[in-house]
Motif scaffolding. Structure first.
Motif, PDB file in Angstrom:
ATOM      1  N   SER A 243      19.359   4.905  15.726  1.00  0.00           N
ATOM      2  CA  SER A 243      19.379   6.219  15.189  1.00  0.00           C
ATOM      3  C   SER A 243      17.784   6.471  14.974  1.00  0.00           C
ATOM      4  O   SER A 243      17.051   5.357  14.782  1.00  0.00           O
ATOM      5  CB  SER A 243      20.306   6.221  13.858  1.00  0.00           C
ATOM      6  N   LEU A 244      17.260   7.749  14.714  1.00  0.00           N
ATOM      7  CA  LEU A 244      16.263   8.063  14.763  1.00  0.00           C
ATOM      8  C   LEU A 244      15.962   8.946  13.340  1.00  0.00           C
ATOM      9  O   LEU A 244      16.650   9.815  12.820  1.00  0.00           O
ATOM     10  CB  LEU A 244      15.623   8.661  15.693  1.00  0.00           C
ATOM     11  N   ALA A 245      14.728   8.740  12.579  1.00  0.00           N
ATOM     12  CA  ALA A 245      14.603   9.547  11.357  1.00  0.00           C
ATOM     13  C   ALA A 245      12.980   9.743  11.287  1.00  0.00           C
ATOM     14  O   ALA A 245      12.267   8.860  11.853  1.00  0.00           O
ATOM     15  CB  ALA A 245      15.137   9.041  10.195  1.00  0.00           C
ATOM     16  N   TYR A 246      12.643  10.793  10.436  1.00  0.00           N
ATOM     17  CA  TYR A 246      11.181  11.148  10.313  1.00  0.00           C
ATOM     18  C   TYR A 246      11.031  10.367   9.043  1.00  0.00           C
ATOM     19  O   TYR A 246      11.749  10.374   8.196  1.00  0.00           O
ATOM     20  CB  TYR A 246      11.175  12.571  10.062  1.00  0.00           C
ATOM     21  N   SER A 247       9.828   9.753   8.905  1.00  0.00           N
ATOM     22  CA  SER A 247       9.368   8.800   7.771  1.00  0.00           C
ATOM     23  C   SER A 247       8.042   9.120   7.352  1.00  0.00           C
ATOM     24  O   SER A 247       7.214   9.169   8.095  1.00  0.00           O
ATOM     25  CB  SER A 247       9.589   7.346   8.120  1.00  0.00           C
ATOM     26  N   TYR A 248       8.126   9.744   5.977  1.00  0.00           N
ATOM     27  CA  TYR A 248       6.807  10.027   5.321  1.00  0.00           C
ATOM     28  C   TYR A 248       6.623   9.232   4.247  1.00  0.00           C
ATOM     29  O   TYR A 248       7.427   8.729   3.634  1.00  0.00           O
ATOM     30  CB  TYR A 248       6.889  11.511   4.720  1.00  0.00           C
ATOM     31  N   VAL A 249       5.280   8.666   4.107  1.00  0.00           N
ATOM     32  CA  VAL A 249       4.955   7.726   3.024  1.00  0.00           C
ATOM     33  C   VAL A 249       3.642   8.355   2.445  1.00  0.00           C
ATOM     34  O   VAL A 249       2.926   9.000   2.995  1.00  0.00           O
ATOM     35  CB  VAL A 249       4.558   6.434   3.634  1.00  0.00           C
ATOM     36  N   ARG A 250       3.547   8.193   1.130  1.00  0.00           N
ATOM     37  CA  ARG A 250       2.243   8.304   0.304  1.00  0.00           C
ATOM     38  C   ARG A 250       1.874   6.889  -0.017  1.00  0.00           C
ATOM     39  O   ARG A 250       2.483   6.088  -0.625  1.00  0.00           O
ATOM     40  CB  ARG A 250       2.488   9.233  -1.164  1.00  0.00           C
ATOM     41  N   LEU A 251       0.280   6.713   0.441  1.00  0.00           N
ATOM     42  CA  LEU A 251      -0.318   5.578   0.255  1.00  0.00           C
ATOM     43  C   LEU A 251      -0.877   5.431  -1.140  1.00  0.00           C
ATOM     44  O   LEU A 251      -1.118   6.518  -1.797  1.00  0.00           O
ATOM     45  CB  LEU A 251      -1.186   5.150   1.074  1.00  0.00           C
ATOM     46  N   ALA A 252      -1.139   4.268  -1.743  1.00  0.00           N
ATOM     47  CA  ALA A 252      -1.632   4.085  -2.986  1.00  0.00           C
ATOM     48  C   ALA A 252      -3.276   4.579  -3.159  1.00  0.00           C
ATOM     49  O   ALA A 252      -3.741   4.499  -1.779  1.00  0.00           O
ATOM     50  CB  ALA A 252      -1.365   2.663  -3.588  1.00  0.00           C
ATOM     51  N   GLU A 253      -4.018   4.870  -3.891  1.00  0.00           N
ATOM     52  CA  GLU A 253      -5.462   5.313  -3.963  1.00  0.00           C
ATOM     53  C   GLU A 253      -6.164   3.997  -3.296  1.00  0.00           C
ATOM     54  O   GLU A 253      -5.882   2.938  -3.708  1.00  0.00           O
ATOM     55  CB  GLU A 253      -5.761   5.697  -5.328  1.00  0.00           C
TER      56      GLU A 253
ATOM     57  N   GLY B 275       0.914  -1.280  -0.097  1.00  0.00           N
ATOM     58  CA  GLY B 275       0.171  -0.080   0.052  1.00  0.00           C
ATOM     59  C   GLY B 275       0.859   1.481   0.021  1.00  0.00           C
ATOM     60  O   GLY B 275       0.272   2.268  -0.196  1.00  0.00           O
ATOM     61  N   VAL B 276       2.004   1.151   0.191  1.00  0.00           N
ATOM     62  CA  VAL B 276       3.017   2.324   0.204  1.00  0.00           C
ATOM     63  C   VAL B 276       3.473   2.688  -1.038  1.00  0.00           C
ATOM     64  O   VAL B 276       4.129   1.792  -1.847  1.00  0.00           O
ATOM     65  CB  VAL B 276       4.208   2.086   1.285  1.00  0.00           C
ATOM     66  N   GLU B 277       3.033   3.746  -1.580  1.00  0.00           N
ATOM     67  CA  GLU B 277       3.252   4.000  -3.015  1.00  0.00           C
ATOM     68  C   GLU B 277       4.734   4.813  -3.224  1.00  0.00           C
ATOM     69  O   GLU B 277       5.378   4.550  -4.067  1.00  0.00           O
ATOM     70  CB  GLU B 277       2.113   5.032  -3.604  1.00  0.00           C
ATOM     71  N   ALA B 278       4.957   5.788  -2.528  1.00  0.00           N
ATOM     72  CA  ALA B 278       6.132   6.425  -2.351  1.00  0.00           C
ATOM     73  C   ALA B 278       6.656   6.792  -0.665  1.00  0.00           C
ATOM     74  O   ALA B 278       5.658   6.765   0.161  1.00  0.00           O
ATOM     75  CB  ALA B 278       6.335   7.627  -3.063  1.00  0.00           C
ATOM     76  N   GLY B 279       7.967   7.088  -0.539  1.00  0.00           N
ATOM     77  CA  GLY B 279       8.241   7.350   0.946  1.00  0.00           C
ATOM     78  C   GLY B 279       9.502   8.433   0.685  1.00  0.00           C
ATOM     79  O   GLY B 279      10.285   8.540  -0.199  1.00  0.00           O
ATOM     80  N   THR B 280       9.790   8.885   2.005  1.00  0.00           N
ATOM     81  CA  THR B 280      10.962   9.876   2.007  1.00  0.00           C
ATOM     82  C   THR B 280      11.398   9.920   3.387  1.00  0.00           C
ATOM     83  O   THR B 280      10.359   9.671   4.230  1.00  0.00           O
ATOM     84  CB  THR B 280      10.844  11.122   1.516  1.00  0.00           C
ATOM     85  N   ARG B 281      12.789  10.040   3.587  1.00  0.00           N
ATOM     86  CA  ARG B 281      13.058  10.099   5.055  1.00  0.00           C
ATOM     87  C   ARG B 281      13.789  11.567   5.396  1.00  0.00           C
ATOM     88  O   ARG B 281      14.496  12.093   4.389  1.00  0.00           O
ATOM     89  CB  ARG B 281      13.974   8.961   5.373  1.00  0.00           C
ATOM     90  N   ILE B 282      13.730  11.896   6.434  1.00  0.00           N
ATOM     91  CA  ILE B 282      14.216  13.236   6.704  1.00  0.00           C
ATOM     92  C   ILE B 282      14.790  13.222   8.303  1.00  0.00           C
ATOM     93  O   ILE B 282      14.448  12.447   9.132  1.00  0.00           O
ATOM     94  CB  ILE B 282      13.108  14.297   7.093  1.00  0.00           C
ATOM     95  N   THR B 283      15.966  13.818   8.555  1.00  0.00           N
ATOM     96  CA  THR B 283      16.513  13.900   9.988  1.00  0.00           C
ATOM     97  C   THR B 283      17.005  15.411   9.912  1.00  0.00           C
ATOM     98  O   THR B 283      17.131  16.311   9.284  1.00  0.00           O
ATOM     99  CB  THR B 283      17.900  13.402  10.130  1.00  0.00           C
ATOM    100  N   ASP B 284      16.676  15.901  11.157  1.00  0.00           N
ATOM    101  CA  ASP B 284      16.892  17.239  11.739  1.00  0.00           C
ATOM    102  C   ASP B 284      18.363  17.752  11.845  1.00  0.00           C
ATOM    103  O   ASP B 284      19.329  16.851  12.518  1.00  0.00           O
ATOM    104  CB  ASP B 284      16.487  17.663  13.026  1.00  0.00           C
ATOM    105  N   GLY B 285      18.909  18.725  11.303  1.00  0.00           N
ATOM    106  CA  GLY B 285      20.272  19.176  11.145  1.00  0.00           C
ATOM    107  C   GLY B 285      20.837  19.747  12.532  1.00  0.00           C
ATOM    108  O   GLY B 285      21.957  19.860  12.742  1.00  0.00           O
ATOM    109  N   SER B 286      19.774  19.919  13.627  1.00  0.00           N
ATOM    110  CA  SER B 286      20.221  20.527  14.735  1.00  0.00           C
ATOM    111  C   SER B 286      20.906  21.617  14.685  1.00  0.00           C
ATOM    112  O   SER B 286      22.166  21.852  15.371  1.00  0.00           O
ATOM    113  CB  SER B 286      20.844  19.285  15.711  1.00  0.00           C
TER     114      SER B 286
END
Length: 795
Positions: free
Chosen positions: A217-227, A90-101
Motif C-alpha cells: 500500500s502507498l501513502a503520502y508522508s510529510y515530516v517536519r525536521l527539528a531545527e 531529526g524528524v520532529e513531527a510527521g503525518t500521513r495522507i492517502t487520496d480518497g480517489s
C-alpha cells in the motif's frame, strides 16, 4: 523650477500628440504586462509558504529503479511511512495522507463525487495551514470520522451544525458505503497550497484490514525536521533503515528515499505527475513569463528612445537655441527627464486601468483569485521605482546626449545627427529580434500541442466514452452490457480494471521471477490492466504478434497475458510468445504482443505493460459510440446506468477530451505566448509606425527631387522600406538561435515531440517582415504619392 519644467514638457507633448500617444500606449502596454505577470509570479512563488515552520517541512518521496532508469513517486510504501520514517533521527513531527480517489458522498438528497477527499491523521493540522473552527481535530484519530471545510459543510448541511451528524462515503471501488461521523469543520485551505482538501477523513479508516498488505500500500508522508537537522542526513538514515528491511525480505530492492522541501513542490517537483495530488507548476514558466514581461517593457522603452533619436535633428536645434539663450546642461537634462516622467506617469495610470479591467478574466482563466495589492505600501514603492527607472531609462538619450551638444554645433546643420542612427538601428534590431523569437516560439509551441493532440496513442480514443463504474455493477455487469448494446448509437462495450489516461495498477517482479532476467539487480515494474475479452478490440489495440484474449479460449483464464512492444524490448525477448512471468500458481504466460499504448501523456515514455485476462473486471466500462445521434445515445446510456446502479451517479467522459486535459499547462503557455507575442508585435509596430512617420517627414525634400527626376512610386516605397527590411533580416539571424534554444528546452519535457524545423523559423521571419512592411506602408505610400511641388516647398 521643477513645476515649470513639467509645464513645458506637457506643452511640448500637446504639440506632438501623435508621438506622445505612441509613447504612452507602448509604455502602458509594457507596464500592464509587467503588472499582470508580477501577480502571477508572486502567486506561484508564494505556494506553501504559510504552513507553520514551512522551511522545515518536507515530503518523503521514493525513487524506483526500472530497466530504463528511475521514477520518482510522491508516495512511499505504507510500511515505510509507519515503521521507518517516524524513527529517523531529526524528524520532529510527521503525518500521513492517502487520496480518497473522488468517492461518492451522500447526505440526504445531496450526492456528489468529491475530488478533494483525503484521509489524514490529526497531526495534519499541526503541519499544514489548516485551522479547525468547530469541533476537535483530535477526534480524527478515531475510525470513521471526518472533518469538512466550511464551504463543504454549508453545501451538505446548510446552516445546521454538522458536528455529530453523518455522511455516507462510497469509494471508487467499494461495493458499499461507509458512514462517517463529522467531528469538525475547518477553515478553507489557502489556494496557494500544493494540496487542497474539502474532506479530511480519519487515516485509520483507509488502512488495509491485514497489516501484511502495508508493504504494497502507498501513502503520502510529510515530516517536519527539528531545527538544525540536515535533510540529506535524515534521508540517508531513512535509506539505511529501508536497506535493513530489504535484507529481512520485508521490502523490495531498488528503492531510494528522498526528502523534498514542501516549498519546492509547486515549482520544482520531480515526482511523477500522476502521483501528485493536483497538477503542479514549473519554475521555468515563472522565469519565462518574467522574461517576456521584461522584453515587452524594454520594447516600449526602445520605442521611446528610437523616436527620440529620429527627432534628434529637431531637438538638437532646440538645444542650441536654449543654450544660446542661457540654459545650461543640467537645466536641459531636467527638462528632458520631466518630459519622460510625464509620458511615463500617464502610461502608469493607464496601465493600472488596463490591469484592473483584465484581472477578472485572469482570475477566471487561472482558476485562482488575483488582485492588485493596492493597500500594501511595498507595492506602491516597487511600482514607483519601476516607473522612475523606466522614465530615466527611456528618456536617457535626450536627457544626457542631446543636452551635451555644443550650441555652435547644434545651430550649424543636421548632418551631426546622422551618426546617431547607429543607436536607432541597434535598438530596432533588438526589438525585432525579440519579436521574431516570440513568434517562432509561439509557432513551435502550437506545433507541439497539435502533435500531441493528433498523434495516435496506440489506440483509437475518438468516439470512446469511458465510464467509471466504481464497483456499482459488479453483480449487474452483464445486464448493463446487454442494455448498452441494444442502444442504436453504441458500437461496442468492454470492461477493464483501468483504462489509458487513468491511474493503473503497478506490478513488481524480482528478476528471478521473469524468464531470462535472472541476475538483473533492479526490480522489474509493469503497468497492469485486467481486461475483458473485448477490451482490446473496442479500443482498437493493434496486435503485432500472437493474439489477444478470447472467450472461446478457456485456457486464457489461467494466467494468459498480453504485453506491449516496450515490455518485449526491455526484457530482451526476441520471441516473447510463451515466455513466463512470476512463479508457481501466479505464473503468467505471454500469448500476444500489442503495439505500444500511451497510458499517460507524451511527456512520459511508454513503459512495460501487462494486459491480464479478467472477464469479471468492472472498474471501467469503455463504450464506442457512433457520431450520429450522440445526445440521444448518451441519454440512453445514462438511463441504462440508472436501471442497474440507481445509487450511483453516471460518471462518464470522452477519452480524447481526457487526454487533451493533460496539456492544460502547455495550452496555457501557448495562449500566453500568443497573447504576449501579439502585444510585442503591437508595441514594436507602434514604434515602427512613429519612426516611419518621422523618417518620411525628414526625407520629404529628397522624395520630391527623386519624383521630379522620374522615380516611380514603387521605387520610392522600396527606398523608404529597404532600411527596415534589412534590419529585420539582421534581427532574424540574431533571433533564430535564441528561439531554437528555448524550444529545445521547453520540448525537453516531452519524450515524443515535434522538433523545430528551418521552415518554422522562416515563417516567423517572413510573418514579422510582412507585419513590419504593412506598418510602414501607410507613411511610405503617402510620401511616395505626394505632389513633388509641395515636397520641394516644404523646405
Amino acid at each position: 523650477m521643477f513645476k515649470t519644467d513639467l509645464h513645458i514638457a506637457a506643452r511640448r507633448l500637446r504639440q506632438h500628440p501623435a508621438i506622445a500617444a505612441l509613447n504612452v500606449t507602448g509604455l502602458a502596454l509594457g507596464l500592464a504586462c509587467c503588472l499582470l505577470i508580477f501577480l502571477f509570479v508572486r502567486d506561484e512563488v508564494s505556494f506553501d509558504q504559510t504552513h507553520p515552520e514551512a522551511d522545515r517541512l518536507y515530503r518523503v518521496e521514493m525513487e524506483l529503479g526500472t530497466g530504463d532508469g528511475s521514477e520518482r513517486w510522491a508516495v512511499v510504501r505504507l510500511e515505510l511511512a509507519y515503521d521507518v520514517i517516524p524513527q529517523v533521527p531529526g524528524v520532529e513531527a510527521g503525518t500521513r495522507i492517502t487520496d480518497g480517489s473522488d468517492p461518492l458522498v451522500t447526505r440526504g438528497d445531496n450526492r456528489f463525487y468529491e475530488d478533494r477527499f483525503l484521509y489524514a491523521e490529526p497531526s495534519f493540522f499541526d503541519l499544514f495551514d489548516a485551522r479547525i473552527v468547530r469541533g476537535d481535530a483530535a477526534e480524527l484519530g478515531r475510525p470513521n470520522t471526518v472533518v469538512l471545510s466550511e464551504p463543504t459543510a454549508v453545501r451538505y448541511f446548510g446552516r445546521d451544525n454538522p458536528v455529530g451528524q453523518t455522511i455516507e462515503v462510497r469509494g471508487r471501488y467499494d461495493t458499499s458505503a461507509d458512514t462517517l461521523e463529522v467531528v469538525g469543520v475547518m477553515a478553507e485551505m489557502p489556494p496557494n497550497a500544493h494540496l487542497q482538501a474539502d474532506f479530511l477523513a480519519s487515516f485509520v479508516t483507509s488502512l488495509p484490514d491485514d497489516p501484511a498488505h502495508y508493504a504494497s500500500s502507498l501513502a503520502y508522508s510529510y515530516v517536519r525536521l527539528a531545527e538544525g537537522a540536515d535533510p540529506e542526513a535524515a534521508a540517508a538514515r531513512a535509506n539505511e533503515a529501508h536497506d535493513r528491511l530489504v535484507e529481512d525480505g520485508r521490502q523490495r530492492a531498488g528503492t531510494t528515499l528522498y526528502l523534498t522541501p514542501v516549498t519546492d513542490i509547486r515549482l520544482r517537483s520531480v515526482a511523477e505527475a500522476q502521483t501528485e495530488f493536483e497538477p503542479q507548476g514549473d519554475i521555468r514558466y515563472v522565469w519565462l513569463f518574467s522574461a517576456i514581461a521584461l522584453v515587452i517593457l524594454l520594447l516600449a522603452a526602445f520605442n521611446y528612445t528610437n523616436l527620440a533619436t529620429a527627432r534628434g535633428a529637431q531637438r538638437t536645434t532646440e538645444v542650441g537655441v536654449r543654450k544660446a539663450l542661457g540654459a545650461d546642461r543640467h537645466q536641459l537634462t531636467r527638462l528632458f527627464l520631466s518630459e519622460s516622467f510625464v509620458v511615463t506617469l500617464v502610461a502608469a495610470v493607464l496601465a493600472l486601468g488596463l490591469v484592473a479591467v483584465t484581472l477578472p478574466a485572469l482570475s477566471t482563466w487561472m482558476g485562482r483569485p488575483f488582485a492588485l495589492p493596492l493597500a500594501a505600501p511595498w507595492f506602491w514603492a516597487a511600482f514607483a521605482s519601476v516607473v522612475v527607472l523606466l522614465a530615466v531609462g527611456a528618456g536617457s538619450y535626450p536627457a544626457f546626449v542631446l543636452s551635451a551638444v555644443r550650441p555652435t554645433s547644434a545651430l550649424k546643420a543636421e548632418a551631426r545627427v546622422a551618426s546617431r542612427t547607429t543607436l536607432r538601428k541597434i535598438l530596432l534590431v533588438g526589438q525585432f529580434a525579440a519579436t521574431i523569437a516570440l513568434v517562432a516560439s509561439s509557432i513551435g509551441i502550437q506545433r507541439q500541442l497539435h502533435y500531441v493532440q493528433n498523434t495516435r496513442l496506440g489506440f483509437e480514443a475518438d468516439g470512446v466514452l469511458a465510464l467509471r463504474t466504481r464497483g456499482a455493477i459488479d453483480d449487474s455487469r452483464t445486464a448493463f452490457e446487454n442494455e448498452a448494446e441494444r442502444i442504436p448509437g453504441v458500437e461496442a462495450v468492454a470492461f477493464g480494471s483501468g483504462i489509458p489516461g487513468e491511474p493503473t495498477a503497478i506490478k513488481f517482479f524480482d528478476s528471478s521471477e521473469v524468464e531470462g532476467q535472472q541476475g538483473r539487480e533492479e526490480t522489474i515494474v509493469f503497468d497492469a490492466l485486467g481486461v475483458g475479452p473485448d477490451f482490446a478490440s473496442t479500443l482498437d489495440f493493434e496486435v503485432v504478434e500472437g493474439r489477444v484474449f478470447s472467450p472461446d479460449r478457456p485456457d486464457d483464464a489461467s494466467g494468459a497475458v498480453v504485453i506491449n512492444e516496450t515490455a518485449a524490448r526491455d526484457l530482451g525477448w526476441a520471441e516473447p510468445l510463451g515466455k513466463t512471468i512470476g512463479t508457481g500458481e501466479a505464473q503468467l504466460r505471454v500469448i500476444g504482443v500489442v503495439r505500444d499504448v500511451h497510458l499517460n501523456d507524451m511527456r512520459q515514455a511508454v513503459g512495460p505493460l501487462l494486459l491480464e485476462y479478467d472477464p469479471g473486471a468492472t472498474g471501467y466500462a469503455v463504450v464506442r459510440l457512433r457520431a450520429d445521434g450522440l445526445p440521444a445515445t448518451l441519454a440512453a446510456l445514462e438511463g441504462a446506468w440508472e436501471d442497474v446502479a440507481p445509487d450511483q451517479l453516471f460518471d462518464a467522459f470522452f477519452l480524447d477530451d481526457h487526454f487533451a486535459a493533460f496539456y492544460r499547462a502547455e495550452r496555457m503557455v501557448g495562449q500566453v505566448f500568443l497573447a504576449f507575442t501579439g502585444l510585442a508585435i503591437v508595441v514594436a509596430c507602434l514604434g515602427l509606425f512613429g519612426l516611419a512617420m518621422l523618417m518620411a517627414q525628414q526625407r520629404t525634400r529628397e522624395i520630391g527631387i527623386r519624383k521630379v527626376l522620374g522615380a516611380s512610386v514603387a521605387s520610392l516605397v522600396a527606398l523608404l522600406s529597404r532600411e527596415f527590411a534589412g534590419l529585420i533580416v539582421v534581427a532574424f539571424v540574431v533571433a533564430v538561435p535564441a528561439a531554437y534554444v528555448f524550444l529545445q528546452d521547453w520540448l525537453a519535457d516531452f519524450v515524443y515531440r515535434a522538433e523545430p524545423t528551418a521552415g518554422l523559423f522562416l515563417w516567423a521571419g517572413v510573418l514579422t517582415l510582412g507585419i513590419a512592411l504593412v506598418t510602414v506602408s501607410a507613411h511610405t505610400l503617402r510620401a511616395a504619392t505626394a505632389d513633388p511641388v509641395h515636397a520641394l516647398r516644404s523646405e
